[in-house]
Structures are given as C-alpha cells and as structure tokens.
Write a protein that holds these residues in place. Structure first.
Motif, PDB file in Angstrom:
ATOM      1  N   GLU A  91      29.590 -14.201  26.040  1.00 11.94           N
ATOM      2  CA  GLU A  91      29.959 -13.577  24.777  1.00 11.94           C
ATOM      3  C   GLU A  91      30.485 -12.177  25.025  1.00 11.94           C
ATOM      4  N   ASP A  92      31.555 -11.804  24.303  1.00 12.31           N
ATOM      5  CA  ASP A  92      32.110 -10.465  24.480  1.00 12.31           C
ATOM      6  C   ASP A  92      32.336  -9.789  23.131  1.00 12.31           C
ATOM      7  N   ASN A  93      32.656  -8.504  23.196  1.00  9.82           N
ATOM      8  CA  ASN A  93      32.956  -7.727  21.988  1.00  9.82           C
ATOM      9  C   ASN A  93      34.447  -7.392  21.962  1.00  9.82           C
ATOM     10  N   GLY A  94      35.258  -8.348  22.405  1.00 10.12           N
ATOM     11  CA  GLY A  94      36.704  -8.126  22.519  1.00 10.12           C
ATOM     12  C   GLY A  94      37.455  -8.313  21.221  1.00 10.12           C
ATOM     13  N   ILE A  95      38.763  -8.490  21.347  1.00 14.34           N
ATOM     14  CA  ILE A  95      39.624  -8.541  20.164  1.00 14.34           C
ATOM     15  C   ILE A  95      39.528  -9.870  19.421  1.00 14.34           C
ATOM     16  N   GLY A  96      38.937 -10.875  20.055  1.00  9.71           N
ATOM     17  CA  GLY A  96      38.783 -12.168  19.401  1.00  9.71           C
ATOM     18  C   GLY A  96      40.056 -12.995  19.429  1.00  9.71           C
ATOM     19  N   ILE A  97      39.920 -14.241  19.015  1.00 11.62           N
ATOM     20  CA  ILE A  97      41.032 -15.187  19.026  1.00 11.62           C
ATOM     21  C   ILE A  97      41.105 -15.836  17.648  1.00 11.62           C
ATOM     22  N   ALA A  98      42.293 -15.823  17.042  1.00 11.28           N
ATOM     23  CA  ALA A  98      42.464 -16.412  15.712  1.00 11.28           C
ATOM     24  C   ALA A  98      42.203 -17.921  15.764  1.00 11.28           C
ATOM     25  N   PRO A  99      41.632 -18.467  14.686  1.00 11.33           N
ATOM     26  CA  PRO A  99      41.252 -19.885  14.663  1.00 11.33           C
ATOM     27  C   PRO A  99      42.384 -20.829  15.064  1.00 11.33           C
ATOM     28  N   LEU A 143      34.759 -22.790  22.328  1.00 11.49           N
ATOM     29  CA  LEU A 143      34.642 -21.376  22.025  1.00 11.49           C
ATOM     30  C   LEU A 143      34.425 -21.140  20.544  1.00 11.49           C
ATOM     31  N   ASP A 144      33.761 -20.036  20.264  1.00  8.80           N
ATOM     32  CA  ASP A 144      33.617 -19.514  18.904  1.00  8.80           C
ATOM     33  C   ASP A 144      34.226 -18.138  18.961  1.00  8.80           C
ATOM     34  N   SER A 145      35.047 -17.796  17.991  1.00  3.67           N
ATOM     35  CA  SER A 145      35.652 -16.475  18.027  1.00  3.67           C
ATOM     36  C   SER A 145      36.012 -16.005  16.636  1.00  3.67           C
ATOM     37  N   THR A 146      35.830 -14.719  16.422  1.00  5.10           N
ATOM     38  CA  THR A 146      36.241 -14.084  15.176  1.00  5.10           C
ATOM     39  C   THR A 146      37.129 -12.914  15.549  1.00  5.10           C
ATOM     40  N   PRO A 147      38.391 -12.921  15.082  1.00  3.91           N
ATOM     41  CA  PRO A 147      39.279 -11.794  15.390  1.00  3.91           C
ATOM     42  C   PRO A 147      38.622 -10.474  14.987  1.00  3.91           C
ATOM     43  N   GLY A 148      38.672  -9.508  15.922  1.00  5.62           N
ATOM     44  CA  GLY A 148      38.086  -8.201  15.664  1.00  5.62           C
ATOM     45  C   GLY A 148      36.609  -8.107  16.008  1.00  5.62           C
ATOM     46  N   LYS A 149      35.974  -9.249  16.256  1.00  8.12           N
ATOM     47  CA  LYS A 149      34.532  -9.231  16.542  1.00  8.12           C
ATOM     48  C   LYS A 149      34.193  -9.649  17.966  1.00  8.12           C
ATOM     49  N   GLY A 150      34.990 -10.569  18.508  1.00  7.94           N
ATOM     50  CA  GLY A 150      34.694 -11.025  19.863  1.00  7.94           C
ATOM     51  C   GLY A 150      34.744 -12.534  19.984  1.00  7.94           C
TER      52      GLY A 150
END
Length: 162
Positions: A91-99, A143-150
C-alpha cells in the motif's frame, strides 16, 4: 505467450520481505520515506523463485515512489493468510490510479496517463511483468486505488506444500 523459467524453492515469506524492506530502493531513502511491515500471516512458507518475486515487490515499491507527489513516500507491506494462501499487500500514499485504468495497468506497454507529468521514466513493462510472474507462481494480483489517496496491490500466492 513467453514461458517464464522459474527456479522454485521454499521461501520464508516474512524473512524475504524483511530483507526487501531493509534494502529499500535508494529513491526512497533519498526522500526519507519508509516501509512499514505488518507481517500477520501465520503460515508464510511459499514456493517461489526468490529473484523474480523480489523483482515483483521492488517493482511495486519503485512505482509507489515514482508516482508519488508526497514529500515523504509511505509504503506499508502487510501479510495475512486467506483461503489457505499467503497474501501480501503493498500500500502506498501515491497519486492513485483512476478506476477506468485499473484493468489496463497490467497490459504490456500501457502507462497510466498522468496529464503533463512526463518526468517518470519507464517503458510500461513493470506491471505486465509483475502480473506474469505472479501468475507463473499460480498466484493472483489485483489492486484497489483512489486517485489522490494511493494504491494497494494485493498478491495471493500458494503456500509451500511439503
């Protein structure tokens, strides 16, 4: 499809991940980031090719640092057992990936459009390789990702059967 030659052996998943965290990439140290480990799997012996699996995790760590606007990249690696398998999450605190890009990130040469950010070096082979290696180990990755959250990458691998 290219067949990947794996040299399989028993790996203590927790010792292996501790080693990766200790040798974390220079890019991370430069930015004073850290890798937190939560090693909760009760059974952590897996059958794998240590070199390839190390490349997989290092690749995810590299991406977590590269695609990160936070001054201090934070990465958490967690393990647990589920359905008789060894699971690990990065898990990271990066820019995230759009769905809409979640499925595509594993395609060969696909790179997530990052607007005007062209400072990221790479060929878009990383996650394609990651998926190939995980699947060659009879594992799965999502993967699970939220843009702006990681982003959290989840890998599930079979346990080592004697």
């Amino acid at each position: 499809e290219k067949k990947i030659d794996l040299s399989l052996g028993p790996i203590d998943g927790h010792e292996w991940l501790k080693g990766i965290a200790q040798n974390c990439p220079l890019a991370m140290k430069v930015r004073e980031g850290g890798i937190g480990l939560q090693l909760n799997a009760v059974q952590c012996r897996i059958k794998g090719d240590k070199l390839h699996l190390t490349n997989v995790v290092n690749n995810l760590i590299d991406n977590a640092v590269k695609y990160n606007n936070d001054p201090v990249p934070r990465i958490h690696i967690r393990t647990y057992n589920k359905k008789g398998r060894f699971c690990l999450e990065v898990e990271d605190n990066g820019i995230g990936i759009a769905p809409e890009n979640h499925d595509r990130v594993f395609e060969r040469f696909y790179r997530v459009p990052t607007g005007n950010v062209h400072n990221v070096k790479g060929f878009g082979l990383g996650l394609n390789y990651v998926k190939l290696i995980v699947e060659a180990h009879k594992g799965s990755i999502s993967l699970d990702s939220t843009p702006g959250k990681g982003t959290t990458f989840k890998i599930s691998l079979p346990l080592y059967e004697r």
